[in-house]
Motif scaffolding. Structure first.
Motif, PDB file in Angstrom:
ATOM      1  N   LYS A 230     -11.111  53.921 -39.754  1.00  0.00           N
ATOM      2  CA  LYS A 230      -9.950  54.499 -39.061  1.00  0.00           C
ATOM      3  C   LYS A 230      -9.964  54.051 -37.610  1.00  0.00           C
ATOM      4  O   LYS A 230     -11.007  54.077 -36.955  1.00  0.00           O
ATOM      5  CB  LYS A 230      -9.984  56.033 -39.117  1.00  0.00           C
ATOM      6  N   PHE A 231      -8.794  53.674 -37.121  1.00  0.00           N
ATOM      7  CA  PHE A 231      -8.680  53.308 -35.715  1.00  0.00           C
ATOM      8  C   PHE A 231      -8.769  54.581 -34.881  1.00  0.00           C
ATOM      9  O   PHE A 231      -8.081  55.557 -35.152  1.00  0.00           O
ATOM     10  CB  PHE A 231      -7.359  52.586 -35.446  1.00  0.00           C
ATOM     11  N   GLY A 232      -9.634  54.592 -33.870  1.00  0.00           N
ATOM     12  CA  GLY A 232      -9.868  55.798 -33.084  1.00  0.00           C
ATOM     13  C   GLY A 232      -9.173  55.828 -31.734  1.00  0.00           C
ATOM     14  O   GLY A 232      -9.290  56.810 -31.013  1.00  0.00           O
ATOM     15  N   GLY A 233      -8.454  54.765 -31.411  1.00  0.00           N
ATOM     16  CA  GLY A 233      -7.772  54.735 -30.119  1.00  0.00           C
ATOM     17  C   GLY A 233      -6.623  55.729 -30.065  1.00  0.00           C
ATOM     18  O   GLY A 233      -6.084  56.131 -31.091  1.00  0.00           O
ATOM     19  N   GLU A 234      -6.260  56.107 -28.861  1.00  0.00           N
ATOM     20  CA  GLU A 234      -5.173  57.078 -28.678  1.00  0.00           C
ATOM     21  C   GLU A 234      -4.167  56.551 -27.678  1.00  0.00           C
ATOM     22  O   GLU A 234      -4.445  55.623 -26.921  1.00  0.00           O
ATOM     23  CB  GLU A 234      -5.755  58.409 -28.202  1.00  0.00           C
ATOM     24  N   GLY A 235      -3.005  57.185 -27.667  1.00  0.00           N
ATOM     25  CA  GLY A 235      -1.975  56.822 -26.710  1.00  0.00           C
ATOM     26  C   GLY A 235      -1.310  55.501 -27.055  1.00  0.00           C
ATOM     27  O   GLY A 235      -1.178  55.131 -28.222  1.00  0.00           O
ATOM     28  N   VAL A 236      -0.929  54.760 -26.035  1.00  0.00           N
ATOM     29  CA  VAL A 236      -0.193  53.505 -26.199  1.00  0.00           C
ATOM     30  C   VAL A 236      -0.988  52.490 -27.012  1.00  0.00           C
ATOM     31  O   VAL A 236      -0.421  51.768 -27.843  1.00  0.00           O
ATOM     32  CB  VAL A 236       0.186  52.924 -24.816  1.00  0.00           C
ATOM     33  N   ILE A 237      -2.302  52.439 -26.815  1.00  0.00           N
ATOM     34  CA  ILE A 237      -3.129  51.454 -27.517  1.00  0.00           C
ATOM     35  C   ILE A 237      -3.055  51.643 -29.030  1.00  0.00           C
ATOM     36  O   ILE A 237      -3.101  50.660 -29.784  1.00  0.00           O
ATOM     37  CB  ILE A 237      -4.595  51.462 -27.008  1.00  0.00           C
ATOM     38  N   LYS A 238      -2.905  52.886 -29.456  1.00  0.00           N
ATOM     39  CA  LYS A 238      -2.787  53.169 -30.892  1.00  0.00           C
ATOM     40  C   LYS A 238      -1.515  52.526 -31.454  1.00  0.00           C
ATOM     41  O   LYS A 238      -1.548  51.915 -32.516  1.00  0.00           O
ATOM     42  CB  LYS A 238      -2.761  54.679 -31.124  1.00  0.00           C
TER      43      LYS A 238
ATOM     44  N   THR B 168      -3.843  37.319 -34.776  1.00  0.00           N
ATOM     45  CA  THR B 168      -3.806  38.788 -34.855  1.00  0.00           C
ATOM     46  C   THR B 168      -4.918  39.330 -35.736  1.00  0.00           C
ATOM     47  O   THR B 168      -5.341  40.473 -35.546  1.00  0.00           O
ATOM     48  CB  THR B 168      -2.435  39.308 -35.335  1.00  0.00           C
ATOM     49  N   GLY B 169      -5.418  38.530 -36.669  1.00  0.00           N
ATOM     50  CA  GLY B 169      -6.582  38.953 -37.449  1.00  0.00           C
ATOM     51  C   GLY B 169      -7.775  39.189 -36.539  1.00  0.00           C
ATOM     52  O   GLY B 169      -8.511  40.179 -36.682  1.00  0.00           O
ATOM     53  N   VAL B 170      -7.947  38.309 -35.582  1.00  0.00           N
ATOM     54  CA  VAL B 170      -9.032  38.467 -34.604  1.00  0.00           C
ATOM     55  C   VAL B 170      -8.755  39.687 -33.721  1.00  0.00           C
ATOM     56  O   VAL B 170      -9.664  40.492 -33.455  1.00  0.00           O
ATOM     57  CB  VAL B 170      -9.177  37.194 -33.732  1.00  0.00           C
ATOM     58  N   MET B 171      -7.513  39.830 -33.294  1.00  0.00           N
ATOM     59  CA  MET B 171      -7.155  40.966 -32.434  1.00  0.00           C
ATOM     60  C   MET B 171      -7.401  42.303 -33.135  1.00  0.00           C
ATOM     61  O   MET B 171      -7.938  43.238 -32.529  1.00  0.00           O
ATOM     62  CB  MET B 171      -5.694  40.858 -31.989  1.00  0.00           C
ATOM     63  N   VAL B 172      -7.023  42.385 -34.398  1.00  0.00           N
ATOM     64  CA  VAL B 172      -7.244  43.617 -35.166  1.00  0.00           C
ATOM     65  C   VAL B 172      -8.735  43.918 -35.232  1.00  0.00           C
ATOM     66  O   VAL B 172      -9.162  45.060 -35.018  1.00  0.00           O
ATOM     67  CB  VAL B 172      -6.625  43.508 -36.584  1.00  0.00           C
TER      68      VAL B 172
END
Length: 178
Positions: free
Chosen positions: A104-112, A165-169
């Motif tokens: 699960k992605f744990g970032g919050e706010g705009v980054i999410k 984008t695979g690398v970015m993800v």
């Protein structure tokens, strides 16, 4: 080879292109939901397949430079390598998800929102690019160069975007791997 021979030669591959363009995403989706019990998670794979994505992007750039410099043999070799890299990536990606729980992605706010935008466009375009890559490749191997050039102008940016984008993800989600 005249134009009608090129079209006939290309048509031999059309059924295979359609089958692969449908089968690959369907099989990946099915296998994504399959978990192999009592198997050690292949948690070492994500940085490897992210690196392969990055390598694919670099290969695509060098292949573009090669063809702009009229180095056809290098271009062909690089494009074949890029296809193999994408295939190896896919096998590793599926193997990881068959042995590991999704992170699960744990970032919050705009980054999410940025992460999910990149992820969703990456996934959708990774499906869409399959027939483009196959058609582009077939047009090259059947020596239908004018049609190859036309579709390659669409295929390249799609494939490059998917690779980058695979690398970015991976970079964005890697802090949340367990």
């Amino acid at each position: 080879m005249n134009n009608s021979e090129k079209i006939l030669d290309e048509k031999k591959y059309n059924k295979l292109i359609v089958i692969l363009s449908i089968a690959i995403p369907v099989v990946v989706a099915i296998l994504f939901g399959v978990k192999i019990p009592n198997v050690e998670p292949l948690s070492f794979l994500p940085p490897i397949y992210a690196t392969i994505n990055g390598l694919t992007a670099i290969i695509l750039v060098f292949a573009l430079i090669a063809i702009k410099n009229k180095n056809l043999v290098l271009h062909e070799n690089l494009m074949t390598t890029a296809i193999w890299c994408s295939a190896v990536f896919l096998v590793m990606y599926v193997a990881y998800h068959m042995t590991s729980d999704s992170t699960k992605f744990g970032g919050e706010g705009v980054i999410k929102y940025i992460y999910y935008f990149i992820l969703i466009t990456h996934i959708l375009l990774s499906i869409i690019v399959i027939p483009f890559v196959l058609i582009t490749y077939v047009r090259a191997i059947t020596n239908n160069i004018e049609k190859h050039k036309k579709i390659a102008k669409i295929t390249f940016p799609l494939w490059f975007y998917v690779a980058v984008t695979g690398v970015m993800v991976y970079i964005m989600i890697s802090p949340y791997y367990v």
